[in-house]
Design a protein around this motif. Structure first.
Motif: not given
Length: 140
Positions: A84-86, A91-92, A96-98, A129-132
């Protein structure tokens, strides 16, 4: 189907040029036939690779996920999350990291997200990796 896509199909399949011409003149039956042909041939205007992870931007949210199918009008994502917000987009995207500051809502295990091609404003391969994990972030 957009006129540009119809013209592209006509160029790739010369035998379909009369059908493309009829469609461009407003013949709805020709448009349906051309659409059916595109589906049967596995044509897509969405260049996603099945099995790869992506970050997809829509007018409202971002989505991350693994592409499980891509057809003429949709991309389907598994292991998906709505973002919803980044805060730090570059950088993300690069890592590949939030961060914990990002607002992430993973969808339930097994859920498939169907995103219409008309709603995709941008898409990027996702490096990590996909955020879970759900995070509530600190949106402004």
């Amino acid at each position: 189907m957009s006129p540009a896509l119809a013209i592209h199909i006509g160029a790739a399949y010369p035998r379909l040029q009369p059908v493309v011409a009829s469609m461009l003149e407003g013949d709805l039956a020709a448009a349906a036939a051309l659409y059916d042909h595109a589906i049967e041939e596995g044509l897509t205007v969405i260049p996603f690779e099945k099995g790869q992870n992506y970050l997809i931007e829509t007018p409202v949210w971002y989505y991350t996920g693994r592409v499980v199918a891509c057809d003429f009008g949709h991309v389907q994502l598994a292991e998906a999350a709505q973002i919803h917000w980044m805060g730090d987009f570059p950088t993300a995207l690069a890592t590949g990291k939030l961060s914990s500051q990002d607002e992430v809502s993973p969808l339930p295990t097994g859920a498939i997200v169907y995103i219409p091609q008309c709603n995709i404003t941008a898409a990027f391969p996702w490096a990590g990796p996909l955020p879970r994990e759900r995070t509530h972030g600190a949106a402004p």
